[in-house]
Write an enzyme that holds these catalytic residues in place. Structure first.
Site, mmCIF file in Angstrom:
data_model
loop_
_atom_site.group_PDB
_atom_site.id
_atom_site.type_symbol
_atom_site.label_atom_id
_atom_site.label_comp_id
_atom_site.label_asym_id
_atom_site.label_seq_id
_atom_site.Cartn_x
_atom_site.Cartn_y
_atom_site.Cartn_z
ATOM 1 N N ILE A 165 5.719 0.790 -3.785
ATOM 2 C CA ILE A 165 5.186 0.589 -5.135
ATOM 3 C C ILE A 165 6.152 1.196 -6.146
ATOM 4 C CG2 ILE A 165 3.321 1.179 -6.739
ATOM 5 C CD1 ILE A 165 1.427 1.171 -4.291
ATOM 6 N N GLY A 192 0.795 -1.223 0.000
ATOM 7 C CA GLY A 192 0.000 0.000 0.000
ATOM 8 C C GLY A 192 0.825 1.269 0.000
ATOM 9 N N GLU A 193 2.058 1.176 0.413
ATOM 10 C CA GLU A 193 2.899 2.366 0.568
ATOM 11 C C GLU A 193 3.470 2.805 -0.785
ATOM 12 O OE1 GLU A 193 7.032 3.295 2.830
ATOM 13 O OE2 GLU A 193 5.659 1.932 3.861
ATOM 14 N N ALA A 194 3.317 4.099 -1.084
ATOM 15 C CA ALA A 194 3.723 4.637 -2.389
ATOM 16 C C ALA A 194 5.203 4.398 -2.698
ATOM 17 C CB ALA A 194 3.399 6.125 -2.465
#
Length: 174
Positions: free
Chosen positions: A94, A89-91
């Site tokens: 990603i 979920g963490e930008a």
């Protein structure tokens, strides 16, 4: 017990698995373990691969470099890439994963784009389109025209082929 620990806390679980001799220490051995071991939660694999520690980054590179995207369409390559884990979920996590994916895709398919940066920007665009198309909470879905417009000029200032983008859109939203 090690797999259950990995599924709880991936970094601790991997350390335990390595200390017990169940998993080798090299990034390639860890990557192979993550790709072939049943019972590992895909979200935890993604968390591990996206981690910023030196070991995890090395494993992520080995993991992605083991994938062969030669002659594979862009959408099929992303599907293949994401089939083994769930994006964290963490930008920042990603970002690390997609940057490496783009580099690998471009290496396997030289001439597909002007640079790996184009594959990187397009991969983000595809992930956003996929979320938009398949998340029931998104009420106003992105049109094919919007997708093409969002990707104007990403090929080092030039537009990607419209037929390519139309086909890509269709493959993602179906």
């Amino acid at each position: 017990a090690g797999i259950a620990l990995f599924n709880g806390t991936p970094l601790k679980g991997m350390k335990t698995l390595q200390e017990s001799g169940y998993v080798g220490k090299s990034p390639a051995e860890v990557a192979l373990f993550l790709q072939t071991t049943s019972g590992l939660e895909k979200s935890k694999i993604g968390e591990y691969l996206g981690d910023h520690t030196e070991e995890c980054v090395a494993v992520m590179h080995a993991y992605v470099d083991s994938l062969d995207f030669t002659g594979t369409t862009f959408d099929a390559a992303i599907r293949n890439f994401l089939s083994g884990f769930r994006l964290p979920g963490e930008a920042q996590k990603i970002d690390r994963l997609m940057e490496k994916f783009a580099e690998r895709y471009y290496t396997c398919n030289p001439g597909s784009f002007r640079s790996a940066d184009v594959a990187y920007v397009l991969s983000y665009s595809v992930i956003m389109l996929n979320t938009d198309a398949h998340n029931p909470q998104v009420k106003n879905k992105m049109s094919r025209e919007d997708f093409i417009k969002n990707n104007r000029g990403i090929d080092d200032g030039e537009d990607l082929d419209q037929e390519f983008l139309k086909d890509l859109y269709d493959q993602i939203v179906r």
